[in-house]
Motif scaffolding. Sequence first.
Motif, mmCIF file in Angstrom:
data_model
loop_
_atom_site.group_PDB
_atom_site.id
_atom_site.type_symbol
_atom_site.label_atom_id
_atom_site.label_comp_id
_atom_site.label_asym_id
_atom_site.label_seq_id
_atom_site.Cartn_x
_atom_site.Cartn_y
_atom_site.Cartn_z
ATOM 1 N N ASN A 58 22.866 -17.045 -53.102
ATOM 2 C CA ASN A 58 23.535 -16.264 -54.015
ATOM 3 C C ASN A 58 24.424 -15.558 -53.573
ATOM 4 O O ASN A 58 24.476 -15.273 -52.446
ATOM 5 N N TYR A 59 25.722 -15.432 -54.181
ATOM 6 C CA TYR A 59 26.826 -14.883 -53.942
ATOM 7 C C TYR A 59 27.417 -13.808 -54.698
ATOM 8 O O TYR A 59 26.947 -13.767 -56.014
ATOM 9 N N ALA A 60 28.014 -12.653 -54.152
ATOM 10 C CA ALA A 60 28.604 -11.853 -54.908
ATOM 11 C C ALA A 60 29.702 -12.591 -55.744
ATOM 12 O O ALA A 60 30.281 -13.356 -55.268
ATOM 13 N N ASP A 61 29.720 -12.375 -57.222
ATOM 14 C CA ASP A 61 30.697 -13.050 -58.145
ATOM 15 C C ASP A 61 32.000 -13.036 -57.432
ATOM 16 O O ASP A 61 32.827 -14.177 -57.643
ATOM 17 N N SER A 62 32.435 -12.029 -57.020
ATOM 18 C CA SER A 62 33.971 -11.747 -56.684
ATOM 19 C C SER A 62 34.030 -12.568 -55.423
ATOM 20 O O SER A 62 35.520 -12.757 -54.851
ATOM 21 N N LEU A 63 33.070 -12.994 -54.549
ATOM 22 C CA LEU A 63 33.415 -13.755 -53.380
ATOM 23 C C LEU A 63 33.057 -15.108 -53.525
ATOM 24 O O LEU A 63 33.444 -16.337 -52.567
ATOM 25 N N LYS A 64 32.592 -15.847 -54.670
ATOM 26 C CA LYS A 64 32.462 -17.190 -54.783
ATOM 27 C C LYS A 64 33.704 -18.171 -54.471
ATOM 28 O O LYS A 64 34.683 -17.738 -54.991
ATOM 29 N N GLY A 65 33.369 -19.097 -53.755
ATOM 30 C CA GLY A 65 34.542 -19.933 -53.442
ATOM 31 C C GLY A 65 35.070 -19.594 -52.138
ATOM 32 O O GLY A 65 36.100 -20.556 -51.719
ATOM 33 N N ARG A 66 35.075 -18.480 -51.990
ATOM 34 C CA ARG A 66 35.872 -18.212 -50.300
ATOM 35 C C ARG A 66 34.873 -18.063 -49.359
ATOM 36 O O ARG A 66 35.173 -18.301 -48.038
#
Length: 118
Positions: A58-66
């Motif tokens: 589970n990731y913070a939305d703003s950090l997904k992909g990085r």
Amino acid sequence: QVQLVESGGGLVQPGGSLTLACAASGYIVSIYTMAWYRQAPGKQRELVAAITRGGSTNYADSLKGRFTISRDNTKNLVYLQMNSLKPEDTAVYYCNADVLGGTRRDYWGQGTQVTVSS
């Protein structure tokens, strides 16, 4: 007692990468969810990413992909791979783990500083 020790923080230029590691040690029967949080100056601590024992993430939305979280259950380790770092990623990064030892409770590491600056 259980200890969490983070490593891998430091100074990196914008666009660069860092990998954080957190090692859990002590009397450990099992570790459930492991997670990374961060706290920037003047801001509240926020969840960066979490991973269950089975590998669900589970990731913070703003950090997904990085950012990518991973773990090694055999060594009680959790990692955070951070790519394309931005100055706003500057913060103290904390490891958190839900651990069953003598009892089941949450543990926190002491934190590791990540500074993104040119």
